[in-house]
Design an enzyme around this catalytic site. Sequence first.
Site, short mmCIF file in Angstrom:
data_model
loop_
_atom_site.label_atom_id
_atom_site.label_comp_id
_atom_site.label_asym_id
_atom_site.label_seq_id
_atom_site.Cartn_x
_atom_site.Cartn_y
_atom_site.Cartn_z
N LYS A 55 11.60 -3.68 5.30
CA LYS A 55 11.67 -3.48 3.56
C LYS A 55 12.35 -2.21 3.18
CE LYS A 55 7.48 -6.43 3.36
NZ LYS A 55 6.11 -6.60 3.46
N GLN A 99 1.03 -3.06 2.56
CA GLN A 99 1.19 -3.85 3.68
C GLN A 99 -0.09 -4.42 4.17
OE1 GLN A 99 4.18 -4.79 4.93
NE2 GLN A 99 2.91 -6.26 6.05
N ASP A 122 4.17 -8.16 -4.89
CA ASP A 122 3.61 -9.20 -3.88
C ASP A 122 3.26 -10.37 -4.58
OD1 ASP A 122 4.40 -8.93 -1.27
OD2 ASP A 122 2.60 -7.55 -0.84
#
Length: 292
Positions: A55, A99, A122
Amino acid sequence: MGGAAVIDGKAFAAGLRERVAAATAAFTAKAGRAPGLAVVLVGDDPASQVYVRSKGKATAAAGMAGFEHRLPADVGQDALLDLVRALNADEAVDGILVQLPLPRHIDENAVIAAIDPDKDVDGFHPVNAGRLASGLDGFVPCTPLGCLMLLRDRLGDLAGRDAVVIGRSNIVGKPMAQLLLKDSCTVTVAHSRTHDLPALVRRADIVVAAVGRPEMVKGDWLKPGATVIDVGINRVEGGLVGDVDFADAATVAGAITPVPGGVGPMTIAVLLRNTLVAAHRRAGLPYEMDAL
Ligand code: NAD
């Protein structure tokens, strides 16, 4: 192998990343700053480390500012929540990604709920899940949005098609079902308690498999010509396989995503796209959603 077309997610994702990079340069020129993505990693889970590293690289390659925060596995929940609040208040940060999975002593839902929904690239915040369910603008989880992009690219208008989504997770299955419903598919969501899954899948023009069981979906479960999107990533002896038995399914399907090289590369490309959208919204600049 049969006649199924192989849907090249890797190539589609590369194209999307190029379009995002071009739009990022234009944003940076207008806003006087680059879009910023903050990624928070707690602990040292090897798979999470790989995801966070890629990422970071993709963010830089798109011309965005990346902010990486690594916290030890035994960090307290309050310290993590403090960091999230600091990122919410940070003007240089447009997108925040924590994460997952988090260590067991931390309440994942509390952390997700602490993220500013307008920085939740997200799309896991309950406010964004609600916006998606209500047909409002918000952030949609990256993997299912990537699947939708591949389906639209392959099939054009999805209206009226029968779709079966296998799996009902908050991250993939549920938002995938909402997206297909929004595109006017007739959607069925199957899960671990579904009876006679093969018969259900056989009715579908579109099958999205997000289960986490290696090669579970077989060729004789499919309607001839169906479009099959395989979200599964399963590590087995000999490498990675999806939730669909690719060789078998390809003899019946009209089109199918491979694993790897199908859905996988879409997730990060869509994350960059969501970050760019967040930056435009926060800066009050117009953006062309469909152009991405
Ligand atoms: P999950 O474990 O949260 O959910 C799995 C779902 O499958 C559950 O809803 C469960 O009810 C259903 N299920 C389990 N066994 C079943 C069975 N026998 N029949 C029908 N349904 C069954 O998983 P997830 O997070 O949704 O991920 C699913 C898969 O997708 C995993 O392999 C994961 O690695 C992969 N994944 C890939 C990406 C990506 O490509 N970037 C992103 C997220 C997840």
